[in-house]
Design a protein around this motif. Sequence first.
Motif, short mmCIF file in Angstrom:
data_model
loop_
_atom_site.label_atom_id
_atom_site.label_comp_id
_atom_site.label_asym_id
_atom_site.label_seq_id
_atom_site.Cartn_x
_atom_site.Cartn_y
_atom_site.Cartn_z
N LEU A 1 2.44 1.58 3.78
CA LEU A 1 1.63 1.34 4.96
C LEU A 1 1.84 -0.11 5.39
CD1 LEU A 1 -1.77 3.06 4.05
CD2 LEU A 1 0.24 4.06 5.15
N LEU B 1 -2.76 2.02 7.81
CA LEU B 1 -3.58 1.03 7.12
C LEU B 1 -4.97 0.92 7.73
CD1 LEU B 1 -3.19 -1.07 4.76
CD2 LEU B 1 -2.92 -2.78 6.57
N ARG C 1 4.40 3.03 9.23
CA ARG C 1 4.87 3.30 7.87
C ARG C 1 6.33 2.91 7.73
NH1 ARG C 1 2.44 8.64 4.99
NH2 ARG C 1 0.22 8.28 5.39
N ASP D 1 1.15 -3.50 8.01
CA ASP D 1 -0.07 -4.07 8.59
C ASP D 1 -0.19 -3.85 10.10
OD1 ASP D 1 1.73 -5.89 9.56
OD2 ASP D 1 0.87 -7.62 8.52
N ASN E 1 -0.03 -0.84 11.23
CA ASN E 1 -0.48 0.56 11.19
C ASN E 1 0.68 1.57 11.19
OD1 ASN E 1 -3.13 1.57 10.75
ND2 ASN E 1 -2.94 2.82 12.60
N ALA F 1 0.87 -1.18 0.00
CA ALA F 1 0.00 0.00 0.00
C ALA F 1 0.90 1.22 0.00
CB ALA F 1 -0.91 -0.01 1.22
N LEU G 1 -7.97 3.70 6.61
CA LEU G 1 -8.27 3.88 5.19
C LEU G 1 -9.74 4.11 4.89
CD1 LEU G 1 -5.89 1.28 3.46
CD2 LEU G 1 -5.63 3.77 3.63
N LEU H 1 -7.28 -6.44 4.47
CA LEU H 1 -8.22 -5.56 5.17
C LEU H 1 -9.40 -6.32 5.73
CD1 LEU H 1 -8.15 -2.50 2.70
CD2 LEU H 1 -7.00 -2.71 4.91
N PRO I 1 -4.40 -7.06 -0.91
CA PRO I 1 -4.77 -5.92 -0.05
C PRO I 1 -6.19 -6.01 0.51
CG PRO I 1 -4.59 -5.23 -2.35
CD PRO I 1 -4.03 -6.61 -2.27
N LEU J 1 1.52 -6.24 2.30
CA LEU J 1 0.18 -6.78 2.55
C LEU J 1 0.10 -8.25 2.15
CD1 LEU J 1 -1.96 -3.77 1.31
CD2 LEU J 1 -0.95 -4.19 3.55
#
Length: 656
Positions: A233, A117, A239, A235, A237, A107, A120, A143, A139, A250
């Motif tokens: 991004l 993440l 960076r 997983d 949360n 992402a 979003l 999510l 992705p 992802l």
Amino acid sequence: MQLLFVALLCCLAIVSAAPTTTIKWCVISDLELRKCNDLAQRSPIFACVRKENPLACIVAIKAGEADAITLNGGDIYTAGLNNYDLAPILAETYHGPSHDACFYSVAVVKKNTAFGLRDLRGKKSCHTALGDPEGWNLPIGTLLSKGVIDWGGADDKPLLQAVSEFFSASCVPGAQGQTNLCQLCKGDCSESSSNDYYSDAGAFKCLDEDAGQVAFMKATEIPASKKNNYELLCDDNSRAPIDNYKTCNLGREPAHAVVTRKDPQLAELIWTSLTSVRGINLFSSENYGGKNLMFSDTTARLQQVPPDTDSFLYLGAEYMSKIRSLLQDLPRSLSTTALKWCAVGHAELAKCDLWSGNSINPDTGNSAVECQSAPTVEECFKKIMRGDADAVAVDGGQVYTAGKCGLVPVMGEQYEEARCSIPGASISSYYSVAVVKKNSGVTWATLKGKILVILAWAEQLVGTSPWCKGSGKAVGDQAKCKANSDELYYGYAGAFRCLVEGAGDVAFIKHTIVGENTNGNGPDWARDLRSDDYELICPGNSNSVPINNYESCNLALVPAHAVITRPEIQREVVRVLMDQQAKFGPHGSDDKFRMFVSENGKNLLFKDSTKCLQEVQGSSYESFLGTDYMTALDSLRKCSTDTPALENSCTFQTCQ
């Protein structure tokens, strides 16, 4: 007589299985058929079968109407389901410095933004295409599996609607008819050059031109000249820089693979026939007017998959959890109302059955726990990956193997009761030590070249040693060297017993084991043992030290045993186990059963020294095991030939 009967069956099987003289390749387009016919002209062992889609090919291969096809990850998952039972035999590896056998979905966002993440919802998204692994499957599967997108399944609403409601606007090439998912596209919403935002390059352009706020795409397709302006991004949360895509992504899309029926002779014939083809480039489609026909055009070579690797081992549990989420195949919940525990060996199964019976809810008549059995921990892992079981408690070395296959540790055993009442307390750990009989003359130096082999099985010793004891039966002992409680020398206490009874000269065990099995403690075989009759030998030291000097004389600090499960059901597993230990733990409300007590064995299902189970903070197996332990096991795998077969199946691809 039994061996003769088995041999006769094998001979009959060989006689009845007619040799394959033609490899029927399944193709799904007229362009692929052109290329396949060209291949068949140059190598007559090949023939071509035309079907409309990959699923039709999978059905045809199962029925014997076709023999092979190259599939992507999602279709490999389908091919491996019980009703088809196909397996990957050859994996594509791709051009590049390391010939990676898979790629990463990421992402991508601009640096001047400040969301993660999990933030979003309401953002604008750019995707490579509907159904693409890097831009959609991985992705969106991530999510869904993490509960960021809340979807109750097709009975609730279509998946495309759920995604459309989650993002404020998107460009998902191929999602024609879904207004919101095509709103950002430039041109039309097709998967073609008439849509400027189609493919990896298009998804990045969509982000770069500020049409979208996040782009889901392949990590390696981000232009090098613009990397410094963008971030990934992760997983968790957080960076990370673009070049950190192997740790911030992802998911990995495994290499496309050739699949066929589970027939070793057919697999070998396909391999030798493909590698002997001359006069045609299998990995180019430019002469046939298409792309990625029969094989991916970026393929550098084919690689044989390790024997006995099924689709689920090939894909890994993490990837499968995301595919299941997309298919709404029981996402984030147990496959039944009960937690299916995997018991290893007869003694564990007996205890598990007792647990299951006591877990019945009198109001509903349903058990909170059901039992599955397997001969080894590795077989338990396979059952968990397939969904035939849900959880098992294993040692650190086995956590490592499970992690390599995409399974995750969710609860750890706590051996210090005071920590059970502390939320977020660190999981217990213990020292691995080398124990010898006092005055035996055995030192670290005299072990010489045997050390690596022994260390490789320090926690899984049974299974390689010719000095195993079995169950104690005089003849016909099927338990001999089995990695389960039926083998008397299995586990830490079993390894100490091996030393006590003179079968071995050194025992690699947990630092508490001698105390738990001497001075009046332990089972009958340990009744007359004294702890001061044993001592420790230290790495790099020719001297021995008393048993209680383990802090200064040890092999490593080892993490506690942990409960392993699939990523998508970890919250459910924690919920059930927290409820069960409230009833059946040391201070539980129901005294008819005790989870951490083994009445007819030792350390059955859980370590007997366990005071409680505590939730693992973060589901990464690397973080649970710790840097030092991971480094030790990584190094051990490089210099040992005893890597478990399951681990080889899960890690043969170069990106793992």
